[in-house]
Write a protein that holds these residues in place. Structure first.
Motif, PDB file in Angstrom:
ATOM      1  N   ASP A  57      49.664  62.401  13.901  1.00 26.76           N
ATOM      2  CA  ASP A  57      50.522  61.395  14.538  1.00 26.76           C
ATOM      3  C   ASP A  57      49.738  60.120  14.816  1.00 26.76           C
ATOM      4  O   ASP A  57      50.262  59.015  14.639  1.00 26.76           O
ATOM      5  N   PHE A  65      49.435  58.146  11.638  1.00 22.58           N
ATOM      6  CA  PHE A  65      50.726  57.521  11.336  1.00 22.58           C
ATOM      7  C   PHE A  65      50.922  56.285  12.204  1.00 22.58           C
ATOM      8  O   PHE A  65      51.283  55.219  11.710  1.00 22.58           O
ATOM      9  N   ASP A  66      50.670  56.430  13.506  1.00 25.03           N
ATOM     10  CA  ASP A  66      50.832  55.307  14.424  1.00 25.03           C
ATOM     11  C   ASP A  66      49.896  54.150  14.076  1.00 25.03           C
ATOM     12  O   ASP A  66      50.294  52.978  14.163  1.00 25.03           O
ATOM     13  N   VAL A 118      51.373  52.351  10.988  1.00 23.18           N
ATOM     14  CA  VAL A 118      52.532  51.547  11.378  1.00 23.18           C
ATOM     15  C   VAL A 118      52.080  50.327  12.175  1.00 23.18           C
ATOM     16  O   VAL A 118      52.601  49.225  11.988  1.00 23.18           O
ATOM     17  N   GLU A 127      60.902  44.930  14.010  1.00 24.88           N
ATOM     18  CA  GLU A 127      61.510  46.083  14.694  1.00 24.88           C
ATOM     19  C   GLU A 127      62.427  46.865  13.760  1.00 24.88           C
ATOM     20  O   GLU A 127      62.435  48.101  13.778  1.00 24.88           O
ATOM     21  N   ARG A 128      63.204  46.166  12.927  1.00 24.28           N
ATOM     22  CA  ARG A 128      64.078  46.848  11.956  1.00 24.28           C
ATOM     23  C   ARG A 128      63.253  47.645  10.960  1.00 24.28           C
ATOM     24  O   ARG A 128      63.610  48.763  10.591  1.00 24.28           O
ATOM     25  N   GLY A 187      60.196  48.843  11.486  1.00 19.55           N
ATOM     26  CA  GLY A 187      59.651  49.974  12.230  1.00 19.55           C
ATOM     27  C   GLY A 187      60.677  51.082  12.400  1.00 19.55           C
ATOM     28  O   GLY A 187      60.368  52.266  12.261  1.00 19.55           O
ATOM     29  N   ALA A 188      61.913  50.702  12.685  1.00 21.49           N
ATOM     30  CA  ALA A 188      62.987  51.686  12.848  1.00 21.49           C
ATOM     31  C   ALA A 188      63.258  52.416  11.535  1.00 21.49           C
ATOM     32  O   ALA A 188      63.569  53.611  11.534  1.00 21.49           O
ATOM     33  N   LEU A 242      61.000  53.067   9.296  1.00 24.16           N
ATOM     34  CA  LEU A 242      59.853  53.930   9.026  1.00 24.16           C
ATOM     35  C   LEU A 242      59.787  55.141   9.945  1.00 24.16           C
ATOM     36  O   LEU A 242      59.260  56.190   9.561  1.00 24.16           O
ATOM     37  N   ALA A 243      60.306  55.018  11.153  1.00 22.24           N
ATOM     38  CA  ALA A 243      60.193  56.091  12.148  1.00 22.24           C
ATOM     39  C   ALA A 243      60.657  57.453  11.635  1.00 22.24           C
ATOM     40  O   ALA A 243      59.977  58.454  11.873  1.00 22.24           O
ATOM     41  N   PRO A 244      61.775  57.545  10.926  1.00 18.58           N
ATOM     42  CA  PRO A 244      62.205  58.871  10.456  1.00 18.58           C
ATOM     43  C   PRO A 244      61.261  59.510   9.434  1.00 18.58           C
ATOM     44  O   PRO A 244      61.322  60.719   9.208  1.00 18.58           O
ATOM     45  N   ARG A 275      58.118  59.890   9.797  1.00 17.77           N
ATOM     46  CA  ARG A 275      57.049  60.599  10.502  1.00 17.77           C
ATOM     47  C   ARG A 275      57.093  62.098  10.197  1.00 17.77           C
ATOM     48  O   ARG A 275      56.074  62.711   9.929  1.00 17.77           O
TER      49      ARG A 275
END
Length: 121
Positions: free
Chosen positions: A76, A79-80, A83, A101-102, A104-105, A107-109, A111
């Motif tokens: 994790d 990954f962080d 990002v 932010e869009r 990042g959103a 990419l979040a799934p 993980r």
């Protein structure tokens, strides 16, 4: 208008990918993941992936994220860090905060597919 167009299309994606890989390969905590890797090929895949993810006309035809990262034992924290380097890269290229932010959103799934090594307690 797609996020891809918002950030400047292919030239902006190319600049972002080049700057991003300079950051991740220069990060001592991440550099080992890139030893012996054909960076030119990887950058090409990354440009296609980012372009497709952001609504560009060209599709991504590479491996799925789970298959591409399965053998890497990514945590994790790794990954962080990646990002974070991407967000820093986009900010340095004057991409607006709401667009970052869009991205990042989006990419979040990923993980769940990319992180394969549990955190050490």
């Amino acid at each position: 208008m797609a996020t891809y167009d918002d950030i400047g299309g292919a030239p902006a994606v190319t600049a972002a990918v080049d700057m991003f890989y300079a950051k991740v390969t220069g990060d001592p905590s991440l550099a080992g993941y890139f030893e012996g890797v054909d960076l030119a090929r990887l950058k090409g895949h990354q440009r296609a992936f980012i372009g497709a993810a952001l609504g560009g006309a060209d599709g991504y035809s590479g491996r799925d994220m789970g298959a591409a990262h399965a053998s890497l034992a990514i945590t994790d924290a790794d990954f962080d860090a990646v990002v974070g380097h991407l967000a820093d890269t986009l900010a340095a290229l004057a991409v607006p905060g709401d667009t970052i932010e869009r991205i990042g959103a989006a990419l979040a799934p990923l993980r769940a597919d990319i992180v394969t090594r549990p955190a050490v307690a």
